[in-house]
Design an enzyme around this catalytic site. Structure first.
Site, PDB file in Angstrom:
ATOM      1  N   GLY A  13      12.697 -46.588   5.949  1.00  0.00           N
ATOM      2  CA  GLY A  13      12.618 -47.187   4.605  1.00  0.00           C
ATOM      3  C   GLY A  13      14.044 -47.382   4.092  1.00  0.00           C
ATOM      4  O   GLY A  13      14.991 -47.480   4.885  1.00  0.00           O
ATOM      5  N   GLY A  16      16.192 -44.366   5.299  1.00  0.00           N
ATOM      6  CA  GLY A  16      16.273 -44.331   6.765  1.00  0.00           C
ATOM      7  C   GLY A  16      17.116 -45.470   7.309  1.00  0.00           C
ATOM      8  O   GLY A  16      17.954 -45.271   8.203  1.00  0.00           O
ATOM      9  N   VAL A 132      17.330 -33.003  -2.991  1.00  0.00           N
ATOM     10  CA  VAL A 132      17.619 -32.652  -4.387  1.00  0.00           C
ATOM     11  C   VAL A 132      18.865 -33.396  -4.858  1.00  0.00           C
ATOM     12  O   VAL A 132      19.969 -33.146  -4.385  1.00  0.00           O
ATOM     13  CB  VAL A 132      17.853 -31.132  -4.543  1.00  0.00           C
ATOM     14  CG1 VAL A 132      17.962 -30.769  -6.023  1.00  0.00           C
ATOM     15  CG2 VAL A 132      16.743 -30.327  -3.891  1.00  0.00           C
ATOM     16  N   GLU A 190       8.984 -43.328  -9.076  1.00  0.00           N
ATOM     17  CA  GLU A 190       8.282 -43.027  -7.826  1.00  0.00           C
ATOM     18  C   GLU A 190       7.044 -43.920  -7.728  1.00  0.00           C
ATOM     19  O   GLU A 190       6.578 -44.458  -8.734  1.00  0.00           O
ATOM     20  CB  GLU A 190       7.825 -41.556  -7.825  1.00  0.00           C
ATOM     21  CG  GLU A 190       8.941 -40.533  -7.933  1.00  0.00           C
ATOM     22  CD  GLU A 190       9.682 -40.297  -6.624  1.00  0.00           C
ATOM     23  OE1 GLU A 190       9.094 -40.486  -5.555  1.00  0.00           O
ATOM     24  OE2 GLU A 190      10.873 -39.931  -6.681  1.00  0.00           O
ATOM     25  N   LYS A 205      12.225 -30.215  -7.580  1.00  0.00           N
ATOM     26  CA  LYS A 205      13.656 -30.019  -7.328  1.00  0.00           C
ATOM     27  C   LYS A 205      14.131 -28.643  -7.812  1.00  0.00           C
ATOM     28  O   LYS A 205      14.908 -27.977  -7.132  1.00  0.00           O
ATOM     29  CB  LYS A 205      14.463 -31.131  -8.009  1.00  0.00           C
ATOM     30  CG  LYS A 205      14.274 -32.485  -7.316  1.00  0.00           C
ATOM     31  CD  LYS A 205      14.858 -33.618  -8.136  1.00  0.00           C
ATOM     32  CE  LYS A 205      14.662 -34.963  -7.474  1.00  0.00           C
ATOM     33  NZ  LYS A 205      14.890 -36.098  -8.382  1.00  0.00           N
TER      34      LYS A 205
HETATM   35  N1  HSE Z   1      12.328 -40.480  -8.871  1.00  0.00           N
HETATM   36  C1  HSE Z   1      13.452 -39.676  -8.528  1.00  0.00           C
HETATM   37  C2  HSE Z   1      14.419 -39.664  -9.695  1.00  0.00           C
HETATM   38  C3  HSE Z   1      14.102 -40.216  -7.285  1.00  0.00           C
HETATM   39  O1  HSE Z   1      14.260 -40.495 -10.572  1.00  0.00           O
HETATM   40  O2  HSE Z   1      15.299 -38.831  -9.758  1.00  0.00           O
HETATM   41  C4  HSE Z   1      15.120 -39.317  -6.661  1.00  0.00           C
HETATM   42  O3  HSE Z   1      14.582 -38.089  -6.308  1.00  0.00           O
END
Ligand code: HSE
Length: 329
Positions: A13, A16, A132, A190, A205
């Site tokens: 993706g 990657g 993280v 996400e 995280k």
């Molecule tokens: N959705 C996550 C963020 C992506 O906005 O931090 C990175 O982990």
């Protein structure tokens, strides 16, 4: 003994593909070889659809046989995400004696202790800096650099998309729903936006950081969590009237004796004074503050998401893992 350190990449993706391009870049090859003590060789990239061309990746490297690829590698790098088939492939890699690198934060949040135990059992490393805050090297700081100190607390803005939304609302006066829509259009959210908006991503995280700092046996269920969807116009107006700015803050702190620490964790919106260090994270930025008994207060601030930034962290873990391969040869 192989003349190279053989790297298997699982997933192509955004992250990657960025990792593959760097591993195949001849200008970087000498650099990595010098840092590791042996050349790195990308031996294959496991993808679902091998007929789709991927910019910058030699099609001959693509394979649908992820399991077969794992058997040929010294270092297995998982950037496919999700809970199936990533854990089975990582387990296979460890049982084969390969070093493992993953950027899969949800997998680690759910199954990290089991995978760490499996890594220890098989005498291999499990590195996950990219899981993280992307390129911000926070896992290494709390797990390794401060291993001789006593970390007392970690707090930060660890989710870029909610920070982007809150920043737009607070500083540009954009309506909350519009700000969420804009964050989605920019690809900040996400696939399931509730991961960000309800604080689940931030909770995952902070769990990983608490484990890295204290070896704590904690899970996402231990995080006291409130997302940002319940915030109202009144909340933003009251904060602004008091010279404050609302941020989604993730924190973890240790109480009790160092040999038997009690760890508490929270994710919640907080109205911070404008000059608070955490309030300095603008747009999609991340910031984390680590307090340790001897080191005092450390602050890391930067890009906590993005393909190139996350690839930077993955490559750092690959170099670290490859050094282990060379040392143990
Ligand atoms: N959705 C996550 C963020 C992506 O906005 O931090 C990175 O982990």
């Amino acid at each position: 003994m192989s003349q190279t350190v053989r790297i298997a990449l699982l997933g192509a993706g955004t992250v990657g593909a960025a990792v593959a391009r760097r591993l195949c870049d001849p200008r970087r090859a000498d650099l990595y070889a010098a840092r590791v003590g042996r050349p790195l060789e990308l031996v294959g990239v496991a993808v679902r659809d091998t007929t789709r061309s991927r910019d910058g990746i030699d099609p001959a490297l693509l394979t649908a046989d992820a399991s077969g690829l794992v058997e040929r590698a010294d270092v297995v790098v998982e950037v496919m995400g999700g809970l199936d088939p990533a854990p089975a492939l990582l387990e296979q890699a460890m049982r084969c004696g390969a070093q493992v690198v993953t950027a899969n934060k949800q997998l680690l949040a759910q199954q990290g202790p089991r995978l760490e135990a499996l890594a220890a059992e098989n005498g291999v490393g499990l590195d996950y800096e990219a899981a993280v805050m992307a390129a911000i090297p926070v896992v290494a700081v709390v797990r390794d650099s401060l291993a001789g100190d006593l970390v007392t607390s970690i707090s930060g803005i660890v989710n870029g998309s909610t920070n982007y939304v809150l920043d737009l609302v607070a500083r540009k006066g954009v309506a909350f729903d519009d700000a969420v829509r804009q964050a989605g259009e920019l690809g900040y959210l996400e696939a399931d936006p509730t991961e960000d908006l309800e604080g689940l991503d931030a909770a995952a995280k902070i769990v990983l950081l608490a484990r890295a700092a204290w070896g704590a046996d904690v899970s996402i269920d231990d995080v006291q969590r409130t997302g940002i969807t319940g915030l109202t116009d009144d909340d933003f107006e009251t904060a602004a009237a008091n010279g404050k700015i609302i941020k989604l803050v993730a924190s973890a702190w240790r109480s009790g004796p160092p040999e038997n620490p009690r760890v508490e964790m929270g994710v919640r919106p907080v109205a911070l004074p404008q000059d608070d260090p955490l309030a300095q994270a603008r747009e999609g930025a991340n910031v984390v503050i680590i307090e340790a008994e001897s080191a005092g207060r450390l602050r890391l601030h930067g890009a906590g998401a993005g393909g190139e930034e996350t690839a930077s962290a993955v490559l750092g873990d690959i170099v670290r893992a490859a050094r282990r391969v060379v040392r143990s040869a």
